[in-house]
Design a protein around this motif. Sequence first.
Motif, PDB file in Angstrom:
ATOM      1  N   LEU A 576     -25.598  38.387  45.739  1.00  0.00           N
ATOM      2  CA  LEU A 576     -26.332  38.747  46.959  1.00  0.00           C
ATOM      3  C   LEU A 576     -25.383  39.028  48.118  1.00  0.00           C
ATOM      4  O   LEU A 576     -25.699  39.832  49.004  1.00  0.00           O
ATOM      5  N   ALA A 577     -24.212  38.389  48.123  1.00  0.00           N
ATOM      6  CA  ALA A 577     -23.239  38.644  49.189  1.00  0.00           C
ATOM      7  C   ALA A 577     -22.698  40.061  49.127  1.00  0.00           C
ATOM      8  O   ALA A 577     -22.168  40.572  50.127  1.00  0.00           O
ATOM      9  N   GLY A 578     -22.819  40.725  47.982  1.00  0.00           N
ATOM     10  CA  GLY A 578     -22.325  42.087  47.863  1.00  0.00           C
ATOM     11  C   GLY A 578     -23.294  43.154  48.330  1.00  0.00           C
ATOM     12  O   GLY A 578     -22.923  44.328  48.458  1.00  0.00           O
ATOM     13  N   VAL A 579     -24.555  42.761  48.623  1.00  0.00           N
ATOM     14  CA  VAL A 579     -25.570  43.745  49.020  1.00  0.00           C
ATOM     15  C   VAL A 579     -25.188  44.485  50.304  1.00  0.00           C
ATOM     16  O   VAL A 579     -25.269  45.729  50.348  1.00  0.00           O
ATOM     17  N   PRO A 580     -24.779  43.810  51.383  1.00  0.00           N
ATOM     18  CA  PRO A 580     -24.422  44.552  52.605  1.00  0.00           C
ATOM     19  C   PRO A 580     -23.301  45.561  52.379  1.00  0.00           C
ATOM     20  O   PRO A 580     -23.332  46.671  52.928  1.00  0.00           O
ATOM     21  N   GLY A 581     -22.292  45.181  51.565  1.00  0.00           N
ATOM     22  CA  GLY A 581     -21.202  46.110  51.289  1.00  0.00           C
ATOM     23  C   GLY A 581     -21.666  47.348  50.560  1.00  0.00           C
ATOM     24  O   GLY A 581     -21.205  48.462  50.839  1.00  0.00           O
ATOM     25  N   VAL A 582     -22.571  47.162  49.607  1.00  0.00           N
ATOM     26  CA  VAL A 582     -23.118  48.311  48.875  1.00  0.00           C
ATOM     27  C   VAL A 582     -23.906  49.209  49.825  1.00  0.00           C
ATOM     28  O   VAL A 582     -23.786  50.448  49.782  1.00  0.00           O
ATOM     29  N   GLU A 594     -17.589  47.551  45.320  1.00  0.00           N
ATOM     30  CA  GLU A 594     -18.335  46.435  45.909  1.00  0.00           C
ATOM     31  C   GLU A 594     -19.025  45.605  44.828  1.00  0.00           C
ATOM     32  O   GLU A 594     -19.041  44.372  44.888  1.00  0.00           O
ATOM     33  N   MET A 595     -19.584  46.277  43.833  1.00  0.00           N
ATOM     34  CA  MET A 595     -20.239  45.546  42.747  1.00  0.00           C
ATOM     35  C   MET A 595     -19.229  44.752  41.932  1.00  0.00           C
ATOM     36  O   MET A 595     -19.483  43.603  41.540  1.00  0.00           O
ATOM     37  N   PHE A 596     -18.078  45.340  41.683  1.00  0.00           N
ATOM     38  CA  PHE A 596     -17.041  44.636  40.931  1.00  0.00           C
ATOM     39  C   PHE A 596     -16.583  43.382  41.675  1.00  0.00           C
ATOM     40  O   PHE A 596     -16.468  42.295  41.090  1.00  0.00           O
ATOM     41  N   GLU A 597     -16.310  43.512  42.965  1.00  0.00           N
ATOM     42  CA  GLU A 597     -15.788  42.379  43.734  1.00  0.00           C
ATOM     43  C   GLU A 597     -16.807  41.248  43.856  1.00  0.00           C
ATOM     44  O   GLU A 597     -16.436  40.069  43.818  1.00  0.00           O
ATOM     45  N   SER A 598     -18.066  41.586  43.996  1.00  0.00           N
ATOM     46  CA  SER A 598     -19.067  40.537  44.198  1.00  0.00           C
ATOM     47  C   SER A 598     -19.527  39.884  42.902  1.00  0.00           C
ATOM     48  O   SER A 598     -19.896  38.711  42.891  1.00  0.00           O
ATOM     49  N   VAL A 599     -19.491  40.617  41.787  1.00  0.00           N
ATOM     50  CA  VAL A 599     -20.055  40.094  40.539  1.00  0.00           C
ATOM     51  C   VAL A 599     -18.988  39.776  39.497  1.00  0.00           C
ATOM     52  O   VAL A 599     -18.999  38.703  38.880  1.00  0.00           O
ATOM     53  N   CYS A 600     -18.052  40.677  39.289  1.00  0.00           N
ATOM     54  CA  CYS A 600     -17.153  40.575  38.130  1.00  0.00           C
ATOM     55  C   CYS A 600     -15.863  39.803  38.400  1.00  0.00           C
ATOM     56  O   CYS A 600     -15.369  39.081  37.527  1.00  0.00           O
ATOM     57  N   GLU A 601     -15.320  39.953  39.587  1.00  0.00           N
ATOM     58  CA  GLU A 601     -13.980  39.449  39.869  1.00  0.00           C
ATOM     59  C   GLU A 601     -13.832  37.958  39.558  1.00  0.00           C
ATOM     60  O   GLU A 601     -12.883  37.539  38.892  1.00  0.00           O
TER      61      GLU A 601
END
Length: 746
Positions: A576-582, A594-601
């Motif tokens: 959810l923290a990645g939503v604003p960046g997307v 943005e999806m990679f950094e918030s979910v995968c990293e």
Amino acid sequence: RAVMSLVCHVAVVARASAFGFCRGVCVRARAARCDGSRPRAFSLVSLPSRRRPQMLSKSVGGVPGGPFAVGRFICARATSDPPDAAAATAVAETEALVAEAGEKIRTLKASGGTNTDDAVVAGVAELKALKAKLSELQGVVDVPKTQKNPEKQSKQGGKQAEQPQASKPTQHQGKKGTGDESASAGGTSSAEEVKKVRLGKVAAIRAAGGEPFAYRFDRTAKTAVLQAEYAHLGDGEEVVGKTQAVCGRVKAKRVFGKLAFLSLEDDSGSVQLFVDKKRLDCGAGGEGSFKKIVDLVDMGDIVGGCGTVKRTEKGELSVVLDSFQILTKSLLPLPDKHKGLTDKETRYRQRYVDLIASAEVREVFKDRALIISTIRRFLDDQEFMEMETPVLESFAGGADAKPFNTFHNALGMSLTLRIATELHLKRLVVGGFERVYELGRVFRNEGLSTRHNPEFTSVEVYQAYADVSDMLQLTEEMIVQAAVKVHARRTNSSDVSGLKKEVKSSLQIPYGDETIHLGDRPWRRVSMNDLVLEHCGVDVLNTFHSERGGAFAGDLVACKTAAVTALRALGDKESLAGVPGVEQAQSVGHVLNEMFESVCESKLRQPTFVTNHPTEISPLAKPHRSEPGVTERFELFVVGRELANAFSELTDPVDQRDRLEAQIAGHKEAQAIQREAAAAMGKRSLQEFEMETYPLQMDDDFVTALEYGMPPTAGMGLGVDRLVMLLTNAPSIRDVIAFPLLKKIE
């Protein structure tokens, strides 16, 4: 009759031991002189249980203060002496024990103890019990008061003399009555009071013709060398005829009558100093040398000594002193020997004290030095040249980060501290150096965290006529070699080649509650798009990128919608923290990142090379030769952290200028959106935004250098601090930086 009496008492103590009332018993036989005769005397010694120290006296001794309440001292005695002679002998022995107990208390206080320390409390209780016993033996009935804290009775009376224990060092140094005790309640003292007392000792040393801050000391061996050289010595053996000179810091001190024991520590290990009054006073220092050690040496002092090597009867390697010298008088007390510095903030602010107190902390920085030297040696062996590039620059380049600003008075110009070494190293490749690297400090004016420090150490490597695949192999091998060296040092193994043959088994690195398998080579290689597809279920590039002909090619709005839906479906905090960046992303490539950094990293725990980054976020990397929309680039992740970044360097000056201009334009656009959002939240938010904003500028000189021609080149940058964190199992970057930046205390 004497033997039967002794047997009865042994039986009583044995029964008490069976019920947990006492924990040890021994019988001592010795000759006792009485009225000119030499009859045999027996003594029975019982050690009360730590769990139930009172029970033995109540159940067996009958009354508090009875014979079984005296701890380690005589509980029963059987002798063939006449009754009067036996009583006289017992009185004499008890008087000697009283004197010994008093001397122990004075020694503890001279070593830094106070009335609140457990060792001192136990010593005082022991002394009171002995005095009560003495009074009883002398015919004076005086039942002592029940001890307030019987559970705190110290083991030190049963300790072997050659294994000294340190009393708490944060208190006064000195004997009672010398002005070296605190007048405050509880007997505690401040650092300033300790300093005052120790300054008095400095004056005393100088008054006696000594120098408490010496100029030099010639030692023959470090403590680790002595431990290795004399490992063969048996208990009680001494090397006669060969002397050794050692020096270091005193970490513990105990005095037992005419013997004293100092624990000496240098940067390689520790050894015991065995101080015999008779021998030392006959040495070069002359009469009174032993007394100087007792009166003037404190924990924390740096001292030197010369003598023969001996292993005590209990197996402690020692240097039996013939001469002794105080090299540096410590004015402030050390932290508690066992607890060390417990406050993290103090550890970082006073790293020098942290290093003194903790061998584990020193090991971390030894490993750090070894890792850095291994990196240098590895690159030097690969024929890379170590270069130095400017720290002060007219503007920051080579990365997208907020710089530190400064001003050069003589030139009258504003400057920044470098945020990367990349662009100057590439200029050197243009100039003809085919393999260059720089290992040094980089500065970024950004936030602090367990992974970020404003100044950090990086190594950047550039190799002409190579591509990203060469950097991938170089990075993996360099890290493995560093890990092998650290493992070899930690296990005291000199057979590094042997370790390399078993890389897989020797490179299982513990980190927190995980095990990182550096030996499982080659490490995983996976594209960023495939990772996002694996964890989020969205094939971003193949569906939405304009150059790949997907169902929604070029549709940024649809891409954002699909990404936000996927992140919200995952529902965890990080996603959810990645939503604003997307939602604020400027391109499909930015959405993917943005999806990679918030979910995968954070899920990349084992070593993983993430490849094929979008072109939009890689302005200095070559386009991928076979896949549109991405570059020939990788980032290495371990335990959810980026460790290294590399790519085939962009050598086309026209493309480079276009990429940099696009990056600058995108940066300005993003800042404009953020400024508008901050202004809508109020004046304070806008002010905070303006403090954090920074410009990106075109480095025209770098583009000019490319116009002269740079050969095909691959480059890699690695965060040294994070590598040290990984290989030393350190949870915070501050634990591996000797003096991390901290907020000023007002």
